[in-house]
Motif scaffolding. Structure first.
Motif, mmCIF file in Angstrom:
data_model
loop_
_atom_site.group_PDB
_atom_site.id
_atom_site.type_symbol
_atom_site.label_atom_id
_atom_site.label_comp_id
_atom_site.label_asym_id
_atom_site.label_seq_id
_atom_site.Cartn_x
_atom_site.Cartn_y
_atom_site.Cartn_z
ATOM 1 N N PHE A 86 -0.446 -2.851 -82.243
ATOM 2 C CA PHE A 86 -1.253 -2.771 -83.456
ATOM 3 C C PHE A 86 -2.504 -3.625 -83.345
ATOM 4 O O PHE A 86 -2.598 -4.514 -82.493
ATOM 5 C CB PHE A 86 -0.416 -3.250 -84.660
ATOM 6 N N GLY A 87 -3.468 -3.357 -84.235
ATOM 7 C CA GLY A 87 -4.644 -4.201 -84.379
ATOM 8 C C GLY A 87 -5.372 -4.472 -83.079
ATOM 9 O O GLY A 87 -5.575 -3.583 -82.247
ATOM 10 N N GLN A 88 -5.729 -5.737 -82.888
ATOM 11 C CA GLN A 88 -6.503 -6.103 -81.705
ATOM 12 C C GLN A 88 -5.723 -5.927 -80.411
ATOM 13 O O GLN A 88 -6.300 -5.802 -79.345
ATOM 14 C CB GLN A 88 -6.994 -7.542 -81.822
ATOM 15 N N GLU B 79 -6.280 -2.423 -79.335
ATOM 16 C CA GLU B 79 -7.679 -2.300 -78.941
ATOM 17 C C GLU B 79 -7.907 -2.875 -77.555
ATOM 18 O O GLU B 79 -8.575 -2.289 -76.717
ATOM 19 C CB GLU B 79 -8.528 -3.065 -79.924
ATOM 20 N N PRO C 71 0.054 -8.205 -84.315
ATOM 21 C CA PRO C 71 -0.842 -9.356 -84.449
ATOM 22 C C PRO C 71 -1.148 -9.584 -85.923
ATOM 23 O O PRO C 71 -1.022 -8.649 -86.727
ATOM 24 C CB PRO C 71 -2.092 -8.896 -83.699
ATOM 25 N N TYR D 26 -7.910 -17.161 -92.154
ATOM 26 C CA TYR D 26 -6.569 -17.701 -91.915
ATOM 27 C C TYR D 26 -6.328 -19.022 -92.606
ATOM 28 O O TYR D 26 -5.238 -19.284 -93.116
ATOM 29 C CB TYR D 26 -6.307 -17.836 -90.409
ATOM 30 N N ILE E 203 -7.922 -4.981 -90.778
ATOM 31 C CA ILE E 203 -8.879 -5.102 -89.685
ATOM 32 C C ILE E 203 -9.210 -3.700 -89.198
ATOM 33 O O ILE E 203 -8.312 -2.877 -89.015
ATOM 34 C CB ILE E 203 -8.351 -5.997 -88.539
ATOM 35 N N ARG E 204 -10.472 -3.413 -89.067
ATOM 36 C CA ARG E 204 -10.958 -2.104 -88.605
ATOM 37 C C ARG E 204 -10.317 -0.963 -89.409
ATOM 38 O O ARG E 204 -10.723 -0.691 -90.511
ATOM 39 C CB ARG E 204 -10.770 -1.969 -87.110
ATOM 40 N N GLU F 287 -6.801 -0.618 -89.758
ATOM 41 C CA GLU F 287 -5.384 -0.889 -90.008
ATOM 42 C C GLU F 287 -5.202 -1.959 -91.076
ATOM 43 O O GLU F 287 -6.032 -2.854 -91.214
ATOM 44 C CB GLU F 287 -4.718 -1.387 -88.720
ATOM 45 N N GLN G 168 -2.092 -4.455 -93.365
ATOM 46 C CA GLN G 168 -0.729 -4.959 -93.508
ATOM 47 C C GLN G 168 -0.532 -5.326 -94.964
ATOM 48 O O GLN G 168 -1.456 -5.819 -95.621
ATOM 49 C CB GLN G 168 -0.509 -6.230 -92.661
ATOM 50 N N PHE H 46 4.126 -15.140 -88.959
ATOM 51 C CA PHE H 46 3.119 -15.720 -88.062
ATOM 52 C C PHE H 46 3.136 -17.229 -88.244
ATOM 53 O O PHE H 46 2.372 -17.767 -89.046
ATOM 54 C CB PHE H 46 1.722 -15.155 -88.393
ATOM 55 N N ASN I 81 -2.007 2.659 -90.563
ATOM 56 C CA ASN I 81 -3.128 3.001 -89.709
ATOM 57 C C ASN I 81 -3.782 4.239 -90.320
ATOM 58 O O ASN I 81 -3.204 5.320 -90.298
ATOM 59 C CB ASN I 81 -2.644 3.280 -88.275
#
Lengths: 77, 375
Positions: free
Chosen positions: A8-10, A13, A72, B127, B150-151, B153, B155, B174, B226
């Motif tokens: 997923f995500g970065q 990519e 991530p 963050y 992000i871009r 996608e 959450q 995380f 996504n």
């Protein structure tokens, strides 16, 4: 024995794919090592690992047909 | 009577009705960040008839916000986000009580602000604040509705509610923030407005489900979406007992915890706007703009070499810098990455990254001084 890895995500990519199939991996630690060998940038990235849709907090054994996701964090808002 | 008319469509909805509406009417929700995620969440929660909405944001509205920060219009550019949001929300539903906090959330004010609310929505974009909000919610025992993009996608998930003897939070997912050079914002990477629109709306949906007691909120779960590939995955979060010690255990520890340090610990070569101006005035320096060629605002105030981050490594491989180098980008995140690449190539170089990037520099230079001459 084959596992399916979702990215997923970065991560996806950087690696250039959103999923890969891998063979001969029996734990999540082994998976990390294999992926880092194939994709050196991965070592610096932060991500969590889920096995069959459950986040794991330590090295976990893998079975054939397992789905492993590398998640991530995202910060955008 | 007016209230019943306004919420008629919710009242007549089987599985919702007056009982759920009454629960919304006494709920107090805090939305931290009135941006891409915060605006749709606020809009729908006001419309739904939540009792009190608190909004935290210190920022003013920019024209580039408008494609996704849907409470704001062109005429609002330059104004305070929380004040304009409050006006718009009151126009949508005058019965909602709106409280605004035009301030940067820090560990010194977070507990005081958050304690007055039932649920907290994380609509932030960095963050440091995400970890700060998470830890405050754990200390205050407040449910936290998390969302991030992000871009293409996103959450979304719900933290800090106990279910089946399990109560997880952001640090179980995380435990540590990533390196600053991988922490990109919507301003850096770009984003389609629909993405935070959907994730922010989903966060509002989770709030409604929790307050009304309907459906299955994403408790101890994270949903990833996504938009390009139409893919959705739901993951169960488990408790991370090993890393819990990182979280402040009480109010005193929380007040001492340095969230900026925690996230940006490696970056001593990030310089302030004032330091940058001093360097430009007093030294021969090479300024490198690592944005893509079509990004605005254009720099006219000084000369900058444009070496986009996407091709940076190859570009600098043929170069040798003798002057001090200052790298900049839109908001100061990509230039940190470029700094790392440059230092790898030329370890002895004197090089810095501009904190806050060209966006903050432009604001700062407009309000502070007139440009006399170029270095």
């Amino acid at each position: 024995m084959e596992i399916n890895v979702l990215l997923f995500g970065q991560l996806s990519e950087s690696i250039g794919k959103s999923s890969l199939k891998l063979t001969g991996i029996s734990t999540t630690d082994e998976l990390k090592i294999r992926l880092q060998q194939q994709f050196p940038g991965l070592e610096k990235m932060t991500y969590s690992i889920a096995v069959n849709k459950q986040i794991i907090q330590k090295n976990t054994p893998l079975n054939s047909g397992d789905e492993v996701a590398l998640l991530p964090p995202f910060s955008g808002g | 009577m007016n209230e019943i008319n306004r919420h008629q469509r919710q009242l007549q909805l089987s599985g919702f009705g007056k009982e759920c509406q009454d629960k919304l009417a006494v709920a107090k929700i805090l939305v931290i960040g009135a941006g891409g995620l915060g605006c749709p969440a606020l809009h729908y929660l006001a419309g739904a008839g939540v009792g009190t909405l608190g909004i935290v944001d210190f920022d003013t509205i920019s024209i580039t916000n408008l494609h996704r920060q849907i409470l704001f219009s062109t005429d609002d550019v330059g104004k305070s986000k929380v004040l304009v949001a409050a006006q718009k929300l009151k126009a949508i539903n005058p019965e909602v009580e709106i409280k605004t906090y035009s301030t940067q959330l820090t560990n010194l004010n977070a507990l005081e602000i958050l304690k007055n609310y039932d649920l907290i929505i994380d609509s932030t974009d960095n963050y440091s604040t995400r970890y700060l909000v998470n830890d405050a919610c754990v200390l205050l025992e407040k449910p936290l509705i998390y969302g991030a993009v992000i871009r293409f996608e996103g959450q979304v998930g719900v933290f800090n509610i106990e279910e089946n003897s399990l109560k997880t939070n952001y640090r179980d997912l995380f435990p540590n923030p990533p390196n600053p050079d991988s922490a990109f914002s919507c301003n850096d990477m770009g984003v389609l407005g629909v993405l935070p629109g959907i994730i922010g709306t989903w966060q509002a949906s989770e709030v409604i489900k929790i307050i009304a007691g309907i459906g299955t909120p994403l408790v101890n779960k994270i949903l990833t979406l996504n938009l390009l590939e139409n893919a959705a995955f739901e993951f169960e979060i488990t408790k991370n007992n090993e890393f819990q010690p990182n979280i402040p255990k009480n109010k005193a520890d929380f007040l001492k915890f340095n969230y900026e340090w925690f996230c940006d610990k490696n970056y001593q070569n990030v310089i302030s706007l004032e330091a940058f101006d001093q360097i430009r005035k007093n030294q021969k320096c090479t300024i490198i703009d690592v944005r893509e060629p079509n990004e605005t605002p254009i720099i006219t105030e000084f000369e900058a070499l444009n070496l986009p981050l996407s091709r940076f490594r190859e570009s600098i491989s043929k170069m040798d810098f003798t002057n001090t180098v200052v790298l900049l980008c839109q908001s100061g995140q990509r230039s940190i990455k470029a700094l790392e690449l440059l230092k790898k190539q030329q370890p002895s170089i004197e090089a810095f990254s501009l904190k806050g990037g060209i966006i903050e520099w432009k604001t700062h230079s407009k309000s502070n001084y007139h440009e006399q001459s170029q270095t």
